[in-house]
Design an enzyme around this catalytic site. Structure first.
Site, short mmCIF file in Angstrom:
data_model
loop_
_atom_site.label_atom_id
_atom_site.label_comp_id
_atom_site.label_asym_id
_atom_site.label_seq_id
_atom_site.Cartn_x
_atom_site.Cartn_y
_atom_site.Cartn_z
N GLU A 173 0.87 -1.18 0.00
CA GLU A 173 0.00 0.00 0.00
C GLU A 173 0.91 1.22 0.00
O GLU A 173 1.32 1.70 1.06
CB GLU A 173 -0.93 -0.03 1.21
CG GLU A 173 -1.82 -1.25 1.25
CD GLU A 173 -2.62 -1.37 2.54
OE1 GLU A 173 -2.64 -0.41 3.33
OE2 GLU A 173 -3.21 -2.45 2.78
N ASP A 175 -6.96 -11.63 5.21
CA ASP A 175 -6.29 -10.34 5.38
C ASP A 175 -4.89 -10.52 5.99
O ASP A 175 -4.57 -11.54 6.57
CB ASP A 175 -7.15 -9.46 6.29
CG ASP A 175 -6.84 -7.97 6.16
OD1 ASP A 175 -5.87 -7.60 5.47
OD2 ASP A 175 -7.58 -7.17 6.77
N GLU A 201 -8.99 3.88 3.74
CA GLU A 201 -8.76 3.70 5.18
C GLU A 201 -7.55 4.49 5.68
O GLU A 201 -7.46 4.79 6.87
CB GLU A 201 -8.57 2.22 5.49
CG GLU A 201 -7.32 1.62 4.90
CD GLU A 201 -7.16 0.14 5.24
OE1 GLU A 201 -8.10 -0.44 5.82
OE2 GLU A 201 -6.11 -0.44 4.91
N GLU A 248 -7.06 -6.04 -2.37
CA GLU A 248 -6.56 -4.74 -1.93
C GLU A 248 -5.21 -4.49 -2.61
O GLU A 248 -5.14 -4.31 -3.81
CB GLU A 248 -6.47 -4.70 -0.41
CG GLU A 248 -6.33 -3.31 0.18
CD GLU A 248 -6.28 -3.34 1.69
OE1 GLU A 248 -6.66 -2.34 2.31
OE2 GLU A 248 -5.85 -4.36 2.27
#
Length: 677
Positions: A176, A414, A469, A463
């Site tokens: 990310e 996750d 978020e 993701e």
């Protein structure tokens, strides 16, 4: 062969194979081969001379300089070890693919020219040239198990070139990242990036990623003398079990082997994909990662249903105006199910908290999961269950059986944070076992899409993106970041960014571009709030994400309370499809702005987003079919630059001759639905 094409919904429109075998003595030590894209705009030159290198030109201008490739196996010769060329085969394909899950389009033209070169060490290197990129991969035909010590993948670029570099701290990562714009020449050998990574040259844009990633480690990049070079997480041998916080999900690697992968010697390797675009907006329709992926292994995909999700975690279950205490309890999630049913949403996720952490077979007091799944079915709403990957691994068979027995429709594993060979294979195991139980899979804490979504279409989203978020704890999810993602991360495949927050404010970057007297340069409206998060964009920027961002399982991240309070916006969002029959890029500049039109059945949708700068964009509706159309529009309100929640909705009657100009506030957006009258 016909069964193969039927099972994978491939419509064969043209196929030509030209095979030419030449015994090795007829080959000299140096050979140069050329390969062109079907439209002749991309040229690849491949040189065999004590190894293999290739270079690429776009419209006659160099976009990739000579770059070496090789595969180093333990105790076996590689391409640079004096091996001989033994065979050359050319192949032309012109087919139409029909993906089971229509992310960008109902059909994909799969047209390419191919060249395969075989060598005396039982290696084959195959290149494919498409109109929007090239790809290559290795294949070995060795009658023993092999150990891959390393893979050489150079990417050398003409100067000056810049890169949008997703810089990482290490291989243990959620991938990310923000995309840092740097000169390629400034990227050091110690700088590490995940993929996809974009390079901007004078000839055009080139994006590096991979697909058909199976039983191997994922591709990363580091700086090199002439550009970038591939690197890989080696196989893990020691893990920090019991030594880190969050023991139900974290398993950092403390030692790795001296090899990338072990496998059978008879295999193909991942495709190295170089997507190429003359204009930024051309990247928005690139589907090479799907085209080159391993075809579907599922005979029946009728149970795979894209849709929207009422999501709990981002908004921390902050319901208000209800007659019960909101939290991790049955009453709260029945409320989410009621909201989903009311707005026509297909799913609700039970995120972290539905089971006692560390035990997927356990129960939580006050949280009746069987009752919620029963209630959801009664209301026509499916339930997706979150799980930590580590707990899932340790309780795999019994946990997967429990998901099925409960009647869940999907799972959201996750916190993987790795893409070494061991972890890549666990992704494949989850996908396969979930498909056998008719469960959707939405990978989080994951690496980027790399072809698994085609092989197992129940892998419906993932993701691997710095999403909404991040507003809960940072300033990173800026409008500039949002307008970068469609051109880079989204080229690899769907991204579960989780859009749709109704609390909107002007972030620091956008605020600096607002001019009015008495401005305090230190002022901003955006605040980092973990429990009551907000966006650094206007309201309509968030709404436009549902058309611009691709995810067949698309979250609505705010609370039912907030959506009911803003029912006009919520009702519009709820009707935006999550899969598309056609995509037309209208405008685009990486990190600046994006505007796209998408069609689902008989309805068109338009979405536009800008960075921190206000701007006006032309909107030409010539993509519409003949006739009159009703256009329902949401646009930034006249005061959106100061009050980001300000918006204006209106309805127009338009035709395919209509030309509009749309105004976007700083961090703003525009979205519309067009229905035939």
């Amino acid at each position: 062969m016909e069964g193969y094409f039927d099972a994978n919904k491939r419509i064969r429109t043209g196929l030509v194979t030209l095979a030419l075998f030449i015994a090795s003595p007829c080959f000299g030590e140096e050979h140069t081969f050329t390969l062109a894209s079907p439209d002749k705009n991309i040229d690849v030159e491949i040189e065999v001379n004590q190894g293999v290198s290739y270079q690429i030109a776009l419209d006659g201008k160099s976009i990739l300089l000579p770059s070496n490739i090789d595969l180093q196996l333990e105790s076996l010769p590689s391409l640079s070890d004096g091996i001989r060329l033994t065979d050359k085969k050319s192949h032309q394909v012109n087919e139409v693919l029909e993906p089971e899950v229509r992310v960008k389009s109902q059909k994909i033209l799969d047209s390419y020219n191919q060249l395969s070169l075989s060598f005396s060490n039982n290696y084959t290197v195959t290149f494919r040239a498409f109109n929007n990129g090239i790809a290559y991969r290795f294949e070995t035909d060795i009658n023993q198990d092999i150990v891959v010590i390393d893979e050489l993948a150079e990417f050398n670029f003409p100067a000056p070139s810049t890169t949008y570099f997703p810089k990482e701290e290490g291989f243990y990562s959620h991938n990310e990242r923000s995309y840092l714009k740097e000169k390629v020449s400034d990227i050091k050998a110690t700088d590490l990036a995940s993929t996809p990574t974009l390079i901007d040259t004078e000839a055009g844009k080139l994006l590096i990623t991979e697909t058909a990633l199976e039983n191997y480690a994922g591709l990363w990049l580091i700086g090199s003398e002439k550009g970038l070079k591939g690197t890989f997480a080696h196989y893990p041998t020691q893990k920090a079990v019991g030594e880190t916080p969050w023991q139900d999900r974290n398993e950092p690697i403390t030692h790795r082997a001296k090899y990338i992968a072990k496998s059978s010697g008879k295999r193909t390797y991942p495709w190295r994909v170089l997507a190429i675009a003359k204009q930024d907006k051309d990247l928005l329709t690139n589907q090479l990662t799907y085209q080159l992926a391993i075809p579907s292994k599922l005979a029946d995909t009728s149970w795979i249903k894209p849709g929207k999700v009422a999501w709990d975690w981002f908004n921390a279950n902050n319901l208000h105006g209800v007659d019960f205490e909101a939290g991790l309890n049955t009453a709260t999630y029945k409320h989410y199910i009621d909201f989903a049913a009311e707005y026509g949403l297909e799913y609700v996720i039970l995120d972290e908290g539905w089971y006692p952490l560390g035990d997927l077979m356990g129960t939580v007091a006050g949280f009746d999961v069987p009752e919620l799944i029963r209630y959801g079915k009664e209301k026509g709403v499916g339930i997706i269950l979150w799980a930590s990957w580590l707990t899932l691994r340790d309780q795999f068979d019994e946990a997967m059986d429990r998901f099925q027995q409960l009647g869940a429709v999907g799972i959201k594993p996750d916190f993987f944070q790795r893409d070494d060979q061991e972890m890549v294979q666990f992704y494949w195991k989850i996908a396969k076992e979930a498909a056998e139980r008719e469960l959707l899979v939405d990978f989080h804490g994951s690496y980027k899409p790399a072809g698994l979504r085609r092989t197992y279409p129940n892998v419906i989203s993932r993701e691997g993106v710095k999403g909404l978020e991040w507003n809960k704890w940072s300033y990173d999810s800026t409008p500039e970041h949002n307008t970068t993602l469609p051109f880079i991360r989204q080229v690899a495949g769907p991204m579960d960014y989780t859009p749709g927050v109704m609390s909107n404010a002007i972030g620091p970057a956008a605020f600096e571009n607002i001019n009015y007297s008495g401005k305090d340069s230190n002022h901003q409206d955006f605040t980092i709030r973990f429990m009551r998060p907000m966006s650094q964009t206007t309201r309509v920027h968030q709404m436009a994400m549902f058309t611009v961002f691709e995810s067949p399982l698309q979250m609505m991240a705010d609370t039912p309370s907030q959506y009911r309070k803003n029912s006009e916006c919520a009702a519009f969002i709820a009707k935006v499809p999550t899969v598309w029959d056609e995509t037309i890029p209208l405008e685009g500049s990486i990190g600046d702005f994006v505007m796209v039109a998408r069609k689902h059945q008989s309805t068109w949708h338009v979405g536009a987003m800008t960075d921190e700068n206000a701007r006006t964009l032309p909107l030409d509706l010539s993509f519409l079919e003949e006739g009159k159309w009703k256009m329902v529009i949401f646009e930034d309100g006249p005061n959106a630059k100061h009050w980001a929640e300000d918006y204006r909705s209106k309805t127009l009657e338009v035709t395919n001759e209509t030309k509009l100009y749309i105004s976007l506030a700083p961090g703003g957006g525009y979205t519309a639905r067009l229905s035939k009258m």
